[in-house]
Design a protein around this motif. Sequence first.
Motif, PDB file in Angstrom:
ATOM      1  N   PRO A 149      51.114  38.354  52.924  1.00  0.00           N
ATOM      2  CA  PRO A 149      49.660  38.145  53.033  1.00  0.00           C
ATOM      3  C   PRO A 149      49.161  38.444  54.439  1.00  0.00           C
ATOM      4  CG  PRO A 149      50.673  36.351  51.825  1.00  0.00           C
ATOM      5  CD  PRO A 149      51.805  37.183  52.363  1.00  0.00           C
ATOM      6  N   GLN A 182      41.121  46.526  44.348  1.00  0.00           N
ATOM      7  CA  GLN A 182      41.967  45.380  44.034  1.00  0.00           C
ATOM      8  C   GLN A 182      41.649  44.822  42.648  1.00  0.00           C
ATOM      9  OE1 GLN A 182      44.488  43.996  45.521  1.00  0.00           O
ATOM     10  NE2 GLN A 182      44.427  44.469  47.701  1.00  0.00           N
ATOM     11  N   SER A 189      49.445  41.965  48.451  1.00  0.00           N
ATOM     12  CA  SER A 189      49.288  40.535  48.687  1.00  0.00           C
ATOM     13  C   SER A 189      47.863  40.273  49.176  1.00  0.00           C
ATOM     14  CB  SER A 189      50.305  40.068  49.728  1.00  0.00           C
ATOM     15  OG  SER A 189      51.626  40.284  49.281  1.00  0.00           O
ATOM     16  N   ALA A 190      47.483  39.026  49.163  1.00  0.00           N
ATOM     17  CA  ALA A 190      46.114  38.659  49.519  1.00  0.00           C
ATOM     18  C   ALA A 190      45.759  39.096  50.936  1.00  0.00           C
ATOM     19  CB  ALA A 190      45.937  37.157  49.383  1.00  0.00           C
ATOM     20  N   ASP A 195      42.685  38.266  53.718  1.00  0.00           N
ATOM     21  CA  ASP A 195      41.461  37.597  54.161  1.00  0.00           C
ATOM     22  C   ASP A 195      40.862  38.426  55.286  1.00  0.00           C
ATOM     23  OD1 ASP A 195      41.783  35.448  52.433  1.00  0.00           O
ATOM     24  OD2 ASP A 195      42.884  34.245  53.900  1.00  0.00           O
ATOM     25  N   ASN A 247      44.734  32.513  48.406  1.00  0.00           N
ATOM     26  CA  ASN A 247      45.070  33.169  47.145  1.00  0.00           C
ATOM     27  C   ASN A 247      46.270  34.091  47.307  1.00  0.00           C
ATOM     28  OD1 ASN A 247      42.572  32.385  45.420  1.00  0.00           O
ATOM     29  ND2 ASN A 247      41.728  33.101  47.344  1.00  0.00           N
ATOM     30  N   THR A 294      46.614  37.062  45.693  1.00  0.00           N
ATOM     31  CA  THR A 294      46.202  38.467  45.655  1.00  0.00           C
ATOM     32  C   THR A 294      44.712  38.567  45.936  1.00  0.00           C
ATOM     33  OG1 THR A 294      45.798  38.322  43.268  1.00  0.00           O
ATOM     34  CG2 THR A 294      47.980  39.102  43.965  1.00  0.00           C
ATOM     35  N   HIS A 301      39.401  38.871  50.332  1.00  0.00           N
ATOM     36  CA  HIS A 301      38.398  37.825  50.449  1.00  0.00           C
ATOM     37  C   HIS A 301      37.739  37.959  51.815  1.00  0.00           C
ATOM     38  CE1 HIS A 301      40.342  36.149  46.895  1.00  0.00           C
ATOM     39  NE2 HIS A 301      41.466  36.446  47.510  1.00  0.00           N
TER      40      HIS A 301
END
Length: 391
Positions: free
Chosen positions: A240, A286, A319-320, A322, A373, A375, A378
């Motif tokens: 992430p 995504q 992976s997520a 941010d 999260n 995935t 954000h």
Amino acid sequence: MTSEPLTKPTPSQARSLRASINAKECILVLQGGGALGAYQAGVFESLCKAYHEPTWVAGISIGSINAALICGNPAHARVAKLREFWDLVSSARQPLALANRMSPRESLNETSATQGMLLGVPGFFKPRFPPAPFQPRGTLEAISYYDTEPLRQTLERLVDFDLINSGAVRLSVGAVNVRTGNFEYFDSAKQRIDARHIMASGALPPGFAPVEIDGEHYWDGGLVSNTPLQYVLDQAGKRPRVVFQVDLFAATGALPTTLAEVTEREKDIRFSSRTRLNTTNELDRQMIALAAQRLIAKLPSNLRNDPDLLALSRVHCDSAVDVVHLIYRSKHYESQSKDYEFSRLSMTEHWDSGRADMAHTLHDPRWIRHEHNATGVHVFDLNADNPSQAR
């Protein structure tokens, strides 16, 4: 949306958030914007007090210079080197404000910008003599107003390029190939970086000459895209990520009332729009990848080798990510010259604004308490005068 009151995180919240961030790949993305780049230095000062050093810094134009100063120095010296650079380029004698219809501060800024145009900026660039029209046709001197040899000397003094090329912190800077018009990134994970690559990323025509690298000439990456965010998002991640995206031009603004305000507003829109486009495109990609994965899981096994299905399965979902968005908000007395107005007063204000905005964001309850999260992308824009979580 009504924002929650800004309260200082509890010690346990701060520890939890710090542990979460430190478990992620921390990336700093720095937009171009000339003299406004001191804002990015202030952002970094607040950021490095809260979290570990970034794993990757990507920049365009002035963002590439700040990125090199960060990646090319040990952690304990980075803020000091940033300060040394910004003190140097804002060290010209403070001009006296001219008597005119502008406010004293507006007049001071405009006079400072004019002084920089006529006399250059210490440690950065100086006017060519004789001027470009009197230089031999076909030379680099004939196609640029300023000589950036002072910047090369500054970079070689303040930046340890051996440290950059050791791979301790990844550095990526964007430039445009003058011959092909193609965007290109110089990436320490893929090649050796030196002062030429940083100068190429900031070689904005017609002020600065293109920089020659391996037989090709390069101009400022902001001619194509003023943010390296898309390049960062396009690179597959193993864990992430949290991306701190620092922009120097705001997309939103009031309707201009004068021609001078038209020029400023046009510049803001031109240099900010790619950030919105890049994040929107990545969010869409995504969502498509996640939908494809869900669809594939529902299909019977006899369709698993269908060519269309195999094509969909190759749309990867990382992976997520941010994306924490920091945007410099112009002061009411700043004009279209704000990106080449290098007075010490303005530099200090920009730095302080960046430091305050980053501290505000890191203490915002919506960032402290946000869900981590597995995935998806954000985006957080938690600036004090635009308190909204985008997606």
